[in-house]
Design a protein around this motif. Structure first.
Motif, mmCIF file in Angstrom:
data_model
loop_
_atom_site.group_PDB
_atom_site.id
_atom_site.type_symbol
_atom_site.label_atom_id
_atom_site.label_comp_id
_atom_site.label_asym_id
_atom_site.label_seq_id
_atom_site.Cartn_x
_atom_site.Cartn_y
_atom_site.Cartn_z
ATOM 1 N N ILE A 2 0.681 -1.229 -0.048
ATOM 2 C CA ILE A 2 -0.165 0.118 0.007
ATOM 3 C C ILE A 2 0.848 1.162 0.081
ATOM 4 N N ALA A 3 1.867 1.170 0.736
ATOM 5 C CA ALA A 3 2.816 2.386 0.682
ATOM 6 C C ALA A 3 4.294 1.931 1.658
ATOM 7 N N GLY A 4 5.116 2.366 1.180
ATOM 8 C CA GLY A 4 6.235 2.179 1.939
ATOM 9 C C GLY A 4 7.438 1.513 1.168
ATOM 10 N N GLU A 5 7.143 1.029 -0.152
ATOM 11 C CA GLU A 5 7.972 0.295 -0.858
ATOM 12 C C GLU A 5 9.382 1.212 -1.205
ATOM 13 N N TYR A 6 10.482 0.498 -1.203
ATOM 14 C CA TYR A 6 11.652 1.175 -1.364
ATOM 15 C C TYR A 6 12.328 1.443 0.007
ATOM 16 N N ALA A 7 11.549 2.389 0.994
ATOM 17 C CA ALA A 7 11.800 2.672 2.165
ATOM 18 C C ALA A 7 12.216 1.423 3.116
ATOM 19 N N VAL A 8 11.253 0.387 2.949
ATOM 20 C CA VAL A 8 11.259 -0.630 3.722
ATOM 21 C C VAL A 8 12.441 -1.463 3.739
ATOM 22 N N VAL A 9 12.996 -1.228 2.583
ATOM 23 C CA VAL A 9 14.273 -2.152 2.240
ATOM 24 C C VAL A 9 15.357 -1.732 3.196
ATOM 25 N N GLU A 10 15.205 -0.750 3.905
ATOM 26 C CA GLU A 10 16.193 -0.083 4.915
ATOM 27 C C GLU A 10 15.788 -0.821 6.167
ATOM 28 N N PRO A 11 16.726 -1.434 7.040
ATOM 29 C CA PRO A 11 16.294 -1.856 8.302
ATOM 30 C C PRO A 11 15.287 -0.853 9.195
ATOM 31 N N ALA A 12 14.368 -1.284 9.825
ATOM 32 C CA ALA A 12 13.457 -0.517 10.817
ATOM 33 C C ALA A 12 12.782 0.721 10.070
ATOM 34 N N HIS A 13 12.653 0.653 8.681
ATOM 35 C CA HIS A 13 11.788 1.450 8.133
ATOM 36 C C HIS A 13 10.324 0.804 7.806
ATOM 37 N N LEU A 14 9.397 1.677 7.710
ATOM 38 C CA LEU A 14 8.101 1.414 7.798
ATOM 39 C C LEU A 14 7.267 1.143 6.252
ATOM 40 N N ALA A 15 6.544 0.103 6.218
ATOM 41 C CA ALA A 15 5.468 0.075 4.899
ATOM 42 C C ALA A 15 4.418 -0.427 5.600
ATOM 43 N N VAL A 16 3.277 -0.409 4.630
ATOM 44 C CA VAL A 16 1.938 -0.974 4.756
ATOM 45 C C VAL A 16 1.729 -1.954 3.737
ATOM 46 N N LEU A 17 1.189 -3.031 4.106
ATOM 47 C CA LEU A 17 0.713 -4.158 3.116
ATOM 48 C C LEU A 17 -0.562 -4.677 3.452
ATOM 49 N N THR A 18 -1.098 -5.246 2.334
ATOM 50 C CA THR A 18 -2.284 -6.078 2.637
ATOM 51 C C THR A 18 -2.110 -7.377 1.898
ATOM 52 N N ALA A 19 -2.829 -8.354 2.398
ATOM 53 C CA ALA A 19 -2.943 -9.623 1.904
ATOM 54 C C ALA A 19 -4.052 -9.844 1.150
ATOM 55 N N VAL A 20 -3.836 -10.545 -0.265
ATOM 56 C CA VAL A 20 -4.866 -10.667 -1.178
ATOM 57 C C VAL A 20 -5.148 -12.060 -1.407
ATOM 58 N N ASP A 21 -6.534 -12.298 -1.975
ATOM 59 C CA ASP A 21 -6.816 -13.782 -2.290
ATOM 60 C C ASP A 21 -6.485 -14.457 -3.329
ATOM 61 N N ARG A 22 -5.243 -14.374 -3.768
ATOM 62 C CA ARG A 22 -4.587 -15.213 -4.545
ATOM 63 C C ARG A 22 -3.406 -16.083 -3.818
ATOM 64 N N TYR A 23 -3.118 -17.354 -4.208
ATOM 65 C CA TYR A 23 -2.434 -18.162 -3.000
ATOM 66 C C TYR A 23 -1.359 -18.851 -3.833
ATOM 67 N N ALA A 24 -0.434 -19.377 -2.753
ATOM 68 C CA ALA A 24 0.215 -20.310 -3.073
ATOM 69 C C ALA A 24 0.205 -21.365 -2.291
ATOM 70 N N THR A 25 0.162 -22.949 -2.732
ATOM 71 C CA THR A 25 -0.158 -24.055 -1.827
ATOM 72 C C THR A 25 0.889 -25.179 -1.766
ATOM 73 N N ALA A 26 1.367 -25.417 -0.663
ATOM 74 C CA ALA A 26 2.180 -26.427 -0.328
ATOM 75 C C ALA A 26 1.790 -27.741 0.247
ATOM 76 N N THR A 27 1.827 -28.822 -0.562
ATOM 77 C CA THR A 27 1.291 -30.221 0.167
ATOM 78 C C THR A 27 2.557 -31.002 0.095
#
Length: 360
Positions: free
Chosen positions: A12-37
């Protein structure tokens, strides 16, 4: 048989900054998936890995002392690098806990891209890694909580890409909306090399913070795919120069965004999304990375035309963009969708994948 799935993500925001330790980003999970069996292997087999990535590949592995490696000196295919790294990290943990490693088959599938195999930029590498760790954790009864799963998946991730922020790993682990600060990956890697997996799981991870956020009630996230896959590691590797000002401004912006999300203040959220886009445009102008492609510009312009706040999601250079707009404006959402289609941008019908498990 044990099956576990992990969701895709959107920044949502904060990409590129979050690459540096302790820097902030907001993300959301979406309903597409990987499945491991995970299933028991046939007699005479050791470890067999299968993935539907790149049209379907199989990799046979065997143990050599403390190491797990492909049989007959085979090379790990690039599409299998994260899965193999995840299996290797769990294998080390089993050895450290003196748990017998019975032979198994691991199959990984994903619906995080187009039918022709092109990725949407929804964090497929993180999702397959998290799903693999979760499935093996259950299969071998390791008693992993969400933070354990995140940390194991993160150890696997930085073995492949040492600069990865891990935001996608975190949101694939917990789901929902997250405020995330990245750990110091160099210190984490040094701890792993020095002390092993178990000790690194229990030790402090400087900079790391994972915090759940409420899902906005008034705004919906519309997602558009530009049709051009992008390489996040390649774009991040191109960063150089002094980014102190960008990092400070990004943190301030994302802190305000977090406060707006927690207050469910839709107008303030849109303001900060627009600010985050402006920061990425300025970073692009300064670095020449190519974050803002013509279609991402068109995606953002279409959002502005209907009163939405829009920006790239993730590293840019292609992949997806997002637009935040009120749920109560179906005509504006339909107009946005039409403008995107006219600009060659494919709307993706994604919804938030809810929170799973506890946070800390």
């Amino acid at each position: 048989m044990i099956s576990c799935r992990a969701s895709g993500k959107l920044f949502i925001a904060g990409e590129y900054a979050v690459v540096e330790p302790a820097h902030l980003a907001v993300l959301t999970a979406v309903d597409r998936y990987a499945t491991a069996t995970v299933t028991a292997a046939d007699p005479g087999e050791d470890v067999i890995l299968y993935s539907d990535l790149d049209g379907g590949i199989t990799l046979s592995c065997e143990r050599h002392g403390d190491e797990l490696s492909p049989t007959s000196d085979a090379v790990v295919p690039a599409a299998f690098s994260y899965v193999f790294a995840a299996v290797s990290v769990v294998h080390r943990l089993l050895l450290e806990r003196a748990i017998p490693l019975s032979a198994f088959r691991l199959s990984v599938t994903a619906d995080l891209g187009d039918a022709d195999g092109r990725k949407f930029g929804l964090g497929s590498s993180a999702a397959v890694t998290v799903a693999t760790v979760a499935a093996l954790g259950q299969y071998f009864a390791l008693g992993l909580d969400p933070m354990d799963r995140y940390r194991l998946a993160m150890l696997a991730t930085i073995a492949v890409n040492p600069r990865a922020s891990g935001g996608d790993v975190a949101v694939s682990t917990w789901g929902g909306w997250l405020a995330y600060r990245s750990p110091d990956r160099a210190q984490v890697a040094a701890s792993l090399a020095r002390d092993g997996v178990e000790a690194t799981l229990r030790s402090p991870w400087p900079g790391l913070s994972v915090r759940p956020l409420p899902t906005p009630t008034e705004l919906t996230v519309q997602v558009g795919w530009t049709g051009n896959p992008a390489s996040t590691p390649a774009l991040v590797a191109g960063l150089d120069g002094d980014r102190t000002t960008f990092l400070a401004h990004s943190n301030d912006c994302v802190e305000r965004l977090v406060a707006a999300i927690e207050a469910d203040n839709s107008q303030a959220m849109r303001v900060e999304i627009d600010s985050a886009r402006a920061l990425l445009v300025d970073l692009d102008a300064m670095s020449g990375l190519g974050i803002m492609t013509p279609r991402l510009h068109a995606l953002c312009d279409a959002g502005a035309a209907v009163g939405a706040a829009a920006k790239p999601s993730g590293a840019g250079g292609g992949d997806c963009g997002i637009a935040l707009i009120e749920r109560t404006r179906p005509a504006a959402i339909a107009e946005l969708t039409g403008r995107w289609i006219s600009a060659g941008i494919r709307p993706l019908p994604l919804r938030t994948h809810p929170v799973e498990g506890g946070h800390r």
